[in-house]
Design a protein around this motif. Structure first.
Motif, short mmCIF file in Angstrom:
data_model
loop_
_atom_site.label_atom_id
_atom_site.label_comp_id
_atom_site.label_asym_id
_atom_site.label_seq_id
_atom_site.Cartn_x
_atom_site.Cartn_y
_atom_site.Cartn_z
N PRO A 66 7.84 -23.52 -27.88
CA PRO A 66 7.52 -22.48 -26.90
C PRO A 66 6.23 -21.72 -27.19
O PRO A 66 5.68 -21.07 -26.29
CB PRO A 66 8.73 -21.55 -26.97
CG PRO A 66 9.37 -21.83 -28.28
CD PRO A 66 9.10 -23.28 -28.56
N ALA A 67 5.71 -21.82 -28.42
CA ALA A 67 4.44 -21.16 -28.74
C ALA A 67 3.25 -21.97 -28.29
O ALA A 67 2.12 -21.47 -28.26
CB ALA A 67 4.35 -20.89 -30.24
N LEU A 68 3.47 -23.23 -27.93
CA LEU A 68 2.40 -24.11 -27.46
C LEU A 68 2.60 -24.40 -25.99
O LEU A 68 3.72 -24.63 -25.53
CB LEU A 68 2.40 -25.42 -28.26
CG LEU A 68 2.20 -25.28 -29.77
CD1 LEU A 68 2.31 -26.64 -30.45
CD2 LEU A 68 0.86 -24.64 -30.08
N THR A 69 1.52 -24.42 -25.26
CA THR A 69 1.66 -24.57 -23.81
C THR A 69 2.11 -25.98 -23.44
O THR A 69 1.76 -26.96 -24.10
CB THR A 69 0.33 -24.22 -23.12
OG1 THR A 69 0.57 -24.03 -21.74
CG2 THR A 69 -0.71 -25.32 -23.31
N TRP A 70 2.88 -26.06 -22.37
CA TRP A 70 3.37 -27.34 -21.85
C TRP A 70 2.54 -27.68 -20.64
O TRP A 70 2.59 -27.00 -19.61
CB TRP A 70 4.85 -27.22 -21.49
CG TRP A 70 5.54 -28.52 -21.27
CD1 TRP A 70 6.13 -28.96 -20.11
CD2 TRP A 70 5.74 -29.56 -22.23
NE1 TRP A 70 6.67 -30.21 -20.30
CE2 TRP A 70 6.44 -30.60 -21.60
CE3 TRP A 70 5.38 -29.71 -23.57
CZ2 TRP A 70 6.81 -31.78 -22.25
CZ3 TRP A 70 5.73 -30.88 -24.22
CH2 TRP A 70 6.43 -31.89 -23.57
N THR A 71 1.75 -28.75 -20.75
CA THR A 71 0.81 -29.09 -19.70
C THR A 71 0.55 -30.58 -19.71
O THR A 71 0.98 -31.29 -20.64
CB THR A 71 -0.51 -28.30 -19.89
OG1 THR A 71 -1.35 -28.48 -18.75
CG2 THR A 71 -1.26 -28.75 -21.14
N GLY A 72 -0.13 -31.08 -18.70
CA GLY A 72 -0.41 -32.50 -18.64
C GLY A 72 -1.68 -32.79 -17.87
O GLY A 72 -2.30 -31.88 -17.29
N VAL A 73 -2.07 -34.06 -17.87
CA VAL A 73 -3.27 -34.49 -17.16
C VAL A 73 -2.92 -35.69 -16.28
O VAL A 73 -1.83 -36.24 -16.34
CB VAL A 73 -4.40 -34.87 -18.15
CG1 VAL A 73 -4.80 -33.67 -18.99
CG2 VAL A 73 -3.97 -36.02 -19.07
N LYS A 74 -3.86 -36.06 -15.45
CA LYS A 74 -3.72 -37.20 -14.54
C LYS A 74 -2.48 -37.01 -13.66
O LYS A 74 -2.21 -35.90 -13.20
CB LYS A 74 -3.73 -38.52 -15.33
CG LYS A 74 -5.03 -38.73 -16.10
CD LYS A 74 -5.16 -40.12 -16.69
CE LYS A 74 -4.37 -40.34 -17.94
NZ LYS A 74 -4.73 -41.60 -18.64
N ASP A 75 -1.69 -38.05 -13.46
CA ASP A 75 -0.54 -37.95 -12.55
C ASP A 75 0.60 -37.12 -13.13
O ASP A 75 1.58 -36.87 -12.42
CB ASP A 75 -0.01 -39.35 -12.20
CG ASP A 75 -0.82 -40.02 -11.12
OD1 ASP A 75 -1.76 -39.39 -10.60
OD2 ASP A 75 -0.53 -41.19 -10.78
N THR A 76 0.49 -36.70 -14.36
CA THR A 76 1.49 -35.79 -14.90
C THR A 76 1.40 -34.43 -14.22
O THR A 76 2.36 -33.66 -14.21
CB THR A 76 1.33 -35.66 -16.42
OG1 THR A 76 1.75 -36.89 -17.02
CG2 THR A 76 2.16 -34.53 -17.00
N GLY A 77 0.28 -34.12 -13.62
CA GLY A 77 0.18 -32.92 -12.80
C GLY A 77 -0.81 -31.91 -13.32
O GLY A 77 -1.75 -32.24 -14.04
#
Length: 458
Positions: A423-434
């Protein structure tokens, strides 16, 4: 309007059925949420935090019924006890950083000027939650949204209709006003119409790429901020210097846990050629110990997939790969595979990226394993995907993991672990992950907007 039915993967029966709201009733929900938002935001931050934490505590008190309902709704074995560990950890962390993250940043406070940057709630936050981790994925946005002073409208997946009801029950019992957090049942057309009318200050959607595209189309021209987490095809890379036994244990668990129905589950693995045979042998032995069966049986370690159509997607990908030359290493006959939602796990070798099973999201208990000669080959293959959520690197030193990680098109780089959210690190993605982000201090930025104050005395 037709009722929305929840078909249990355990026995195929209709486990729950709800009528979706009419467009008029849905607009009333939004109006109530908007009216309740400013009074909620006017409460002291400490009060909002206390109420949110009390809501999560009430949810914990429902653990017995929640775990049973999860098994009926999406098939997770009851032996794993639900999602409370992650729910509690994420709630506690986001609550602990709220005061610092949401505090104004003073630029100048003098006799002549007061200049500062503030963050204010976006208004009404709309959460469209998925079925695979139905409590965790909701909590990721629900907790920071409420703490920051927003009201929330939650629409849960049809496969987990009861989850939204349980969350609302818990938070209302804790004292969160009913108009501040509302659970709704909506069909697709009403959902898209609400978004198109600029009903919300922020929309968070977790689901398929097609679903994310539909949300973007609905929001076009409204300038509504969107958070879209649309899945993954997450790779693992086992270097020559990896701890082999630990790599097998963690990567196979990452591939098979929750019947492989994890956005950040391991779906493809690249192993240095010197370790390849040993890794495959140990992996087959590891997966071979799983027991596929009724999720209420204490000995079951692999439950059914959430719906038979999801299992059929995995069967089709696997069959196509085998037809192209892939070699399956597990015999489905040794598991209780019923041809429906109960799907036997599978490990494939002799795979390549011409096969759908190595490029398209499987979201099931199948994993393909390929040998590689170099880091460069592994990096090329890991990036040869339309998705980019997480990547798992197995090596003995930080510098190597950082060097390789910097070249991978992904949102999170793991070293010697997988399928995990910090939870201290952001949850994110690239390309088709959004796009967009949740958790960490940036998770508060998603549900607030910056506001500048330039005040001068004359």
């Amino acid at each position: 309007m037709k009722p929305i039915q929840l078909i249990s993967p355990v026995d195929g029966r209709v486990y729950a059925e709800r009528m979706p709201l009419s467009p008029e009733a849905a607009e009333t929900v939004v109006a109530r949420a908007k009216a309740a938002q400013k009074p909620w935001a006017a409460r002291p931050l400490e009060d909002r935090i206390a109420l949110v934490k009390a809501g999560v505590a009430k949810l914990n008190a429902m653990s017995e019924v929640v775990v049973e309902e999860l098994a009926w709704q999406m098939g997770r074995p009851t032996r794993y006890g639900g999602e409370f560990g992650g729910v509690n950890a994420r709630t506690d962390y986001m609550a602990s950083i709220a005061a610092k993250t949401l505090a104004p940043e003073m630029v100048e406070d003098s006799a002549q000027f007061r200049r500062f940057l503030a963050r204010e709630p976006v208004g009404v936050v709309f959460i469209i939650a998925p079925w695979n981790y139905p409590y965790l994925t909701t909590i990721n946005t629900l907790v920071p949204a409420l703490i920051a002073g927003n009201t929330v409208v939650l629409k849960h997946a049809s496969q987990t209709l009861l989850v939204g009801e349980r969350l609302a029950e818990a938070f209302h019992a804790a004292g969160v006003p009913e108009d501040v957090f509302q659970n709704v049942v909506l069909d697709h057309a009403t959902t898209e119409a609400l978004i198109a009318k600029r009903s919300f200050g922020f929309v968070n959607f977790t689901g398929s790429v097609a679903g994310g595209a539909a949300i973007e189309r609905a929001a076009a021209g409204t300038f509504t901020p969107l958070g879209l987490e649309l899945g993954g095809k997450d790779p693992g890379y086992v270097r020559e210097d990896a701890n082999l036994d630990v790599a097998v244990d963690v990567l196979m668990d990452g591939a098979m846990y929750n019947a492989g129905q994890c956005c950040c589950g391991i779906e493809r693995i690249y192993v240095h050629e010197k370790l390849f045979d040993s890794f495959v042998e140990k992996s087959v032995a590891w997966v071979g110990q799983l027991k596929l069966g009724n999720p209420f049986d204490a000995s079951t370690t692999l439950g059914p997939m959430a719906h038979k159509r999801f299992a059929q997607t995995v069967r089709d990908q696997t069959a196509e790969a085998i037809a192209k030359g892939a070699k399956p290493l597990l015999d489905p006959k040794t598991f209780a595979d019923d041809g429906g939602a109960y799907l036997a796990p599978q490990i494939l070798v002799n795979v390549d990226h011409s096969m759908r099973v190595m490029r398209e999201e499987s979201f099931g208990p199948v994993v393909g394993i390929m040998p590689v000669k170099t880091d460069e080959e592994a990096i090329r293959l890991m990036n040869d995907s339309p998705y980019g959520l997480t990547a798992s690197i197995w090596t003995q030193d930080y510098e190597t993991a950082e060097r390789i990680g910097a070249q991978i098109e992904t949102g999170t780089v793991f070293m010697n672990r997988a399928d995990y959210l910090d939870p201290a690190l952001t949850w994110t993605g690239v390309k088709d992950t959004g796009r967009g982000t949740s958790l960490s201090y940036l998770g508060f930025h998603s549900v607030t907007r910056p506001k500048s104050y330039h005040l001068k005395k004359v």
